[in-house]
Design an enzyme around this catalytic site. Structure first.
Site, short mmCIF file in Angstrom:
data_model
loop_
_atom_site.label_atom_id
_atom_site.label_comp_id
_atom_site.label_asym_id
_atom_site.label_seq_id
_atom_site.Cartn_x
_atom_site.Cartn_y
_atom_site.Cartn_z
N CYS A 139 -75.48 -7.05 90.16
CA CYS A 139 -75.69 -8.49 90.02
C CYS A 139 -74.43 -9.18 89.52
O CYS A 139 -74.15 -10.32 89.88
CB CYS A 139 -76.88 -8.77 89.10
SG CYS A 139 -76.71 -8.07 87.44
N HIS A 142 -79.08 -9.35 83.16
CA HIS A 142 -79.00 -9.67 84.59
C HIS A 142 -78.16 -10.94 84.77
O HIS A 142 -78.26 -11.88 83.98
CB HIS A 142 -80.40 -9.88 85.16
CG HIS A 142 -80.42 -10.23 86.61
ND1 HIS A 142 -80.06 -9.33 87.60
CD2 HIS A 142 -80.72 -11.39 87.24
CE1 HIS A 142 -80.16 -9.93 88.78
NE2 HIS A 142 -80.56 -11.18 88.59
#
Length: 386
Positions: A68, A323
């Site tokens: 990510c 994330h």
């Protein structure tokens, strides 16, 4: 009669075959012309627009091993049309092995796949393997700000054309002048240096939280007194003396990148994340933030120190597990998109850099990590695309 009839039948078959051949040749020629027209159209569009602007739809990147952090950065690079114009003019390596290890070339291949494909997302596997040769490993939590510096250095080092390197520097590089002055004599040292990001602290020297982006910028450029155990050796005094350390801004690039230092060190090497709310405006004028004593630039340079928000990379989670996703504004459509790996959606409401709007829209408490701003043009008050 039989011979003549056979000749006539053969002649008719030959004429039919010739007509079919002519039709086939015309069809091939038309297809080739259409293909050339389509190719020219795609090349024209590709030279002007970014990923999300080519066909008015944004393309995602699949997560390939906790990537990510990589996906978010790539989307910010690819949505910057000035960067993609530089990328398309690189020198392509001659050999396959060189191509596999060339970061700009692998980025270009990925960009073209994103623009020409019809799928909602593509796999950045080739680029990920390329980066692994430079110790950027998959299945490892990376800091997006550090990865930005790593990618920048690899791109810059592997670009063979000096003019492209110069353009890349002009697009991202910040120039400052560092001052170090002895408080006991007249000795003063000045040094010019360059930075890729402005690394802004979120806490002051007394560990108090800074409340706005303007506060962070002013604190970053505020002079610091070096006393006690922080004193420096003065050649003129011949001993350690108190010094005054300060920075003056010389030049700002077309794309200004600000890194909010949300990860901080405490005693016993403990690291924790600062997740407090930090509002700041959607446009930024450095002339209204810094004083004259904090600038070392002429009026022509300072006239371009006005920026609009272009992209934000946000981190959710903790220091050990989190994330990344990116919020980016299309520079031709003026629309905001949320890039969350393979999932891409248009953000319908107005985005504020404070990220309060993002909390409401996504119902997930994101924390600002990196933001990228684009310069505006003061002369005609129009927005300048990055």
């Amino acid at each position: 009669m039989g011979q003549r009839g056979g000749r006539q039948e053969t002649s008719k078959k030959l004429e039919m075959a010739q007509r079919e051949t002519m039709k086939a040749e015309a069809k091939v020629q038309n297809n080739e012309e259409e293909a050339e027209k389509l190719k020219a159209k795609v090349q024209t569009l590709a030279s002007v627009f970014g990923v999300a602007d080519l066909k008015n739809e944004a393309i995602g990147l699949y997560n390939v091993g906790h990537s990510c952090w990589l996906n978010s950065l790539l989307q910010v690079f690819f949505m910057n049309i000035h960067f993609t114009r530089i990328l398309r003019r690189i020198t392509v390596p001659l050999y396959a092995e060189q191509q596999k290890k060339n970061v700009p070339y692998q980025m270009l291949l990925l960009l073209e796949e994103m623009q020409c494909g019809k799928q909602k997302a593509v796999y950045p596997i080739a680029l990920a393997y390329c980066l692994s040769a430079y110790n950027v490993k998959l299945f490892v939590q990376h800091d997006a700000a550090q990865l930005f510096l790593t990618l920048w250095n690899l791109i810059k080092r592997q670009m063979k054309k000096p003019e492209l390197v110069e353009e890349l520097n002009g697009l991202y590089t910040i120039c400052i002048q560092e001052h170090l002055a002895c408080q006991k004599c007249s000795f003063e040292e000045k040094k010019n240096s360059s930075m890729l990001t402005l690394p802004l602290p979120l806490l002051d020297s007394n560990c108090r939280m800074l409340k706005t982006l303007k506060d962070c910028l002013q604190y970053f450029f505020h002079p610091e007194e070096l006393t006690d155990h922080n004193m420096c050796f003065c050649d003129q005094c011949g001993r350690k003396t108190p010094f005054r350390q300060s920075m003056k801004l010389i030049h700002l690039p077309q794309t200004l990148t600000i890194h909010l230092k949300r990860f901080c060190f405490e005693k016993a090497a403990h690291i924790h994340k600062l997740s407090h709310y930090l509002p700041f405006p959607q446009d930024l004028d450095f002339n209204a933030v810094l004083t004259e004593s904090q600038c070392q630039a002429d009026d022509n340079e300072k006239a371009g120190w006005q920026y609009d928000l272009f992209a934000v990379i946000a981190h959710s989670g903790s220091i050990s597990c989190g994330h990344y996703c990116a919020y980016i504004r299309s520079l031709t459509e003026r629309k905001w998109y949320c890039f969350n790996d393979s999932e891409v959606c248009q953000v319908r409401r107005q985005i504020h850099i404070s990220f309060v709007a993002s909390w409401i829209l996504l119902e997930i408490p994101f924390d600002l990590s990196i933001c990228s701003l684009k310069r505006t043009r003061k002369e005609n008050r129009s927005r300048r695309a990055l």
